[in-house]
Write an enzyme that holds these catalytic residues in place. Structure first.
Site: not given
Length: 447
Positions: A301, A315, A290
């Protein structure tokens, strides 16, 4: 009975609205299903072998409705709702484990640092099959969690089934007040090490304080930071954004999207890089879920950090806590998380830039099979994948009916596991790799 009549009146009101809607036939069928619910409710009240409480019946029906959707949608009665609010504040009572329901038993997502569960040697991926001798089968997640909670200082016996081990493990835990210090730090030579164990209201400020103290101690000699998110089960979204922002100058951190992308919410970095572009390595593993996946995904990224470890839990769904009129609430899955590059975390997790299994330097032990969001029964499919099936399952013998397993053996194992978990860089293979990577990157930058 008042609650029942309110439900019936509500159903009639809904029906009157449906009568004026274009799709009258479909709405009529919905009304028939609501009428079926009222019929079943009345028959249980009138004919069940013993008296049942109306409130308990309604709560069980709501629970069944929500838990049938996915593993994370659930009903919070007033007691559990208050407990959840206390937990996110960073201090609460219990055993210190993040859990979910899988195949009718409790799956440990992650133990929290320095808690009774952590010290007893409970691991991410363990199954809890019995509580005080009572089988978990047949209980909801909420009911099982309530059984694990209790008065501080009291003992609770749990039965553990661990992948790759034939005998069940019996562990006695003592309930305690869990004071979560979600951020810890130390210096490893000229590298700062920051451990974030969960995302509570105190995490963002704690991280800033840790960075400030590391910079003051090392000064210009600081080569970089290792951010350890292993076995971090997640927590508050705004704190994940705050942690990511601490290492980014600008750019999107995460976006959330509701069904059919009707509502896209974007969260961007608001602050400058607090370590001035110094090298950063993020550690993750199968217990990273999460919010910790949001941080790892954002820094990966933006090419701000090298992510090291093993595949994270996966998740990638958003739960919105909606207060209800009864002073309770429901936690409903309302959206998906997406990393800045547009990838969904759901069922996939974060793939490290460098895969490093956790092996002790003196013992290449067998790597356990990874437990993940995708292996949970009823898990939602990744929205980026058209043909992916929901809830892929892996066979595992849970020994639900077994009474075997000697307590003496489990106590010895717990002591050994505790010793292994209180690690330094010398006996933590993944951390040792990350520290050496930081040092190598620093040398490369200086040259």
């Amino acid at each position: 009975m008042k609650q029942f009549f309110k439900t019936t009146i509500c159903a009639i009101g809904i029906f009157s609205i449906y009568m004026s809607a274009p799709s009258f036939a479909a709405k009529t069928e919905t009304y028939n299903q609501l009428n079926l619910f009222a019929d079943v409710f009345e028959r249980i009240r009138a004919n069940y072998v013993k008296d049942v409480d109306d409130e308990e019946l309604i709560e069980a029906a709501i629970n069944g409705m929500l838990t049938s959707l996915d593993p994370h949608s659930t009903y919070l009665n007033p007691k559990r709702y208050e407990g959840m609010r206390v937990q996110t504040s960073g201090e609460f009572g219990g055993l210190g484990i993040e859990v979910t329901m899988d195949r009718g038993v409790i799956l440990v997502v992650s133990p929290m640092d320095d808690t009774p569960a952590f010290r007893a040697g409970i691991k991410a991926g363990d199954y809890i099959t019995r509580i005080d001798g009572e089988q978990i089968n047949g209980l909801t997640l909420n009911e099982a969690v309530e059984k694990m909670r209790g008065k501080v200082g009291t003992d609770i016996d749990v039965t553990i089934v661990r992948k790759g081990e034939s005998d069940v493990i019996e562990i006695t835990l003592t309930r305690a007040i869990i004071e979560v210090q979600s951020v810890r730090h130390r210096i490893e030579d000229e590298v700062g090490y920051i451990r974030v164990s969960s995302f509570t209201e105190k995490t963002g400020p704690g991280l800033r304080e840790a960075i400030t103290e590391i910079k003051e101690e090392l000064g210009d000699n600081m080569q970089g930071i290792v951010l350890d998110l292993r076995n971090n089960p997640g927590g508050l979204l705004d704190q994940a954004v705050a942690v990511s922002s601490a290492f980014l100058d600008r750019g999107e951190i995460v976006s959330t999207r509701t069904r059919n992308d009707r509502n896209i919410q974007r969260y961007n970095s608001q602050r400058g890089d607090s370590i001035d572009g110094k090298s950063l390595v993020v550690l993750i593993n199968g217990g990273s879920a999460s919010a910790s996946e949001i941080v790892a995904g954002a820094l990966q990224d933006h090419e701000r950090a090298v992510v090291v470890g093993t595949q994270s839990f996966g998740k990638g769904s958003v739960q919105t806590v909606m207060p209800l009129s009864t002073n309770g609430a429901m936690s409903l899955t309302t959206a998906y998380y997406f990393t800045p590059s547009g990838n969904s975390i759901q069922n996939e997790g974060i793939t490290p830039d460098v895969v490093v299994e956790q092996l002790r330097l003196d013992d290449t032990e067998e790597v356990r099979t990874r437990r993940s969001e995708a292996s949970l029964r009823g898990s939602l499919a990744n929205p980026n994948a058209d043909d992916e099936e929901e809830g892929d399952e892996e066979e595992i013998d849970l020994n639900l009916g077994s009474e075997e397993g000697e307590e003496a053996d489990s106590e010895e194992e717990s002591e050994e596991e505790e010793e292994q978990r209180l690690t330094t860089a010398q006996d933590d293979y993944q951390l040792n790799f990350a520290l050496n990577l930081i040092r190598g990157m620093s040398i490369a930058r200086s040259n």
